[in-house]
Write a protein that holds these residues in place. Structure first.
Motif, mmCIF file in Angstrom:
data_model
loop_
_atom_site.group_PDB
_atom_site.id
_atom_site.type_symbol
_atom_site.label_atom_id
_atom_site.label_comp_id
_atom_site.label_asym_id
_atom_site.label_seq_id
_atom_site.Cartn_x
_atom_site.Cartn_y
_atom_site.Cartn_z
ATOM 1 N N SER A 1 -2.242 6.048 -6.417
ATOM 2 C CA SER A 1 -3.443 5.255 -6.674
ATOM 3 C C SER A 1 -4.085 4.746 -5.370
ATOM 4 O O SER A 1 -4.638 3.645 -5.343
ATOM 5 C CB SER A 1 -3.136 4.119 -7.650
ATOM 6 O OG SER A 1 -2.849 2.942 -7.004
ATOM 7 N N SER B 1 0.818 -1.216 0.000
ATOM 8 C CA SER B 1 0.000 0.000 0.000
ATOM 9 C C SER B 1 0.847 1.259 0.000
ATOM 10 O O SER B 1 0.446 2.287 -0.549
ATOM 11 C CB SER B 1 -0.908 0.009 1.233
ATOM 12 O OG SER B 1 -1.585 -1.206 1.300
ATOM 13 N N ASN C 1 1.618 1.785 -3.595
ATOM 14 C CA ASN C 1 0.432 2.258 -4.342
ATOM 15 C C ASN C 1 0.143 3.721 -4.039
ATOM 16 O O ASN C 1 -0.134 4.524 -4.927
ATOM 17 C CB ASN C 1 -0.799 1.413 -3.978
ATOM 18 C CG ASN C 1 -0.719 0.024 -4.584
ATOM 19 O OD1 ASN C 1 -0.009 -0.190 -5.573
ATOM 20 N ND2 ASN C 1 -1.416 -0.923 -3.991
ATOM 21 N N ASN D 1 2.357 6.041 -5.639
ATOM 22 C CA ASN D 1 2.127 6.058 -7.083
ATOM 23 C C ASN D 1 0.820 6.756 -7.435
ATOM 24 O O ASN D 1 0.360 6.712 -8.576
ATOM 25 C CB ASN D 1 2.131 4.628 -7.647
ATOM 26 C CG ASN D 1 3.545 4.081 -7.720
ATOM 27 O OD1 ASN D 1 4.512 4.847 -7.670
ATOM 28 N ND2 ASN D 1 3.675 2.774 -7.806
ATOM 29 N N GLY E 1 -4.651 1.185 -4.622
ATOM 30 C CA GLY E 1 -4.233 0.411 -5.788
ATOM 31 C C GLY E 1 -5.326 -0.465 -6.347
ATOM 32 O O GLY E 1 -6.372 -0.665 -5.737
#
Ligand SMILES: O=CC(=O)O
Length: 333
Positions: A141, A133, A136, A139, A144
């Protein structure tokens, strides 16, 4: 006769004042060498003649390489003490030093809290698969797609501690605060007072019963690859592995295979077989929590470690002995 000399291999970051104070009794020197070859040449040049004690750091490996049987004979005859700023002293070949009458100290105890804290962080991170996580989120998101796997609670899980030295025992107390049940394997069973009542089991039983296996044993020629393919086969499906000791106590290739097969659900690692290189299979696996060898990386602990190591150099210079020697040399003092 001039002052005895003390050689600093590496850098002192926090206890500079204590080190400088040693200049009242000793001539303090640092090598000019920037490689092992140059260091050996410098030894041969006689520049280090009169050095009684050397303070060395983990990072000084970049200059001297392993303090092994090829290097030790180049040390000046005067060198009688090597003070290793770290609990682990796998970079120093103890038999090679013993055969030259060189005593070696390490830094025990002071590292226990910070390393066990790191260990606990990795246990929680690996059990909860937080790294997935964290990647994610950074990134952009959120959780994710697909969402991250559900983690596991530490409560009620069996924590197997392999190596019940200072760090293992400290970890035991911390893990119990998270309601983990601690079992351990050590070469010798500890007294109840030392083990704090943790259950002593055989090595195979440790492998078979642990939900989380924590590696807290020192690296030496006997402990290299203590955990490899054969040992993974004896573990529970979905075990979590944590290592804050030394990378080479575990076969990294075998770990990657065990992660890929699902035998190992996740891992939390602070140490690697060939630091600073990390096995690509570990980097590629988001379930694996990775730290760059930061077990003792706090102001307080680094300061305590440096002060202890300088205390050993001082004892060597002033009293001709160390405040502690590594266990392998206990008979020599
Ligand atoms: O890795 C750190 C130490 O050995 O103290």
């Amino acid at each position: 006769m001039g002052k005895p000399k003390a050689l600093l291999l590496g850098i002192i970051d926090h206890a500079q004042e204590s080190w400088n104070k040693l200049s009242e009794t000793a001539e303090l020197m640092t090598p000019n060498a920037r490689s092992r070859e140059e260091f050996i040449e410098e030894c041969k040049s006689g520049r280090f003649d009169g050095v009684v004690a050397a303070y060395r750091t983990f990072a000084s490996f970049a200059i001297t390489g392993q303090i092994d049987k090829d290097l030790v004979p180049h040390f000046p005859e005067s060198l009688k003490f090597i003070c290793n700023n770290g609990a682990g002293y796998d970079q120093v070949d103890i038999p090679a030093c013993s055969s030259r009458g060189i005593l070696v100290s390490n830094v025990p105890k002071m590292v226990d809290d910070a390393t066990a804290d790191t260990n606990m962080f990795l246990i929680l991170g690996a059990l909860r698969a937080f790294n997935v996580s964290m990647i994610n989120l950074r990134n952009g998101s959120w959780r994710g797609h697909p969402p991250p796997p559900l983690g596991h609670d530490p409560q009620g899980k069996v924590l197997g501690i392999l190596g019940m030295g200072g760090i293992g025992r400290n970890l035991k107390k911390k893990a119990e605060a998270f309601d983990m049940k601690v079992i351990y394997y050590n070469r010798k069973k500890l007294s109840d007072e030392l083990s704090g009542g943790a259950e002593y089991v055989s090595f195979d039983e440790l492998l078979a019963r642990s939900d989380v296996l924590s590696l807290n044993l020192p690296l030496n020629p006997h402990t290299r690859h203590t955990i490899s393919t054969k040992e993974f086969e004896k573990m529970k499906m979905g075990v979590v592995i944590v290592n804050t000791a030394r990378g080479a106590v575990m076969d990294e290739d075998a770990l990657v295979k065990a992660l890929d097969s699902g035998k190992v659900w996740s891992a939390g690692l602070d140490v690697y077989e060939e630091e600073p290189k990390i096995h690509p299979g570990l980097v590629a696996n988001p379930h694996v929590c990775l730290l760059p060898h930061m077990g003792t990386w706090t102001v307080e602990t680094q300061t305590k470690m440096e002060e202890w190591n300088i205390g050993n150099v001082r004892a060597a210079l002033e009293k001709g002995k160390l405040n502690n020697v590594v266990p392998e040399q206990a008979e020599m003092v």
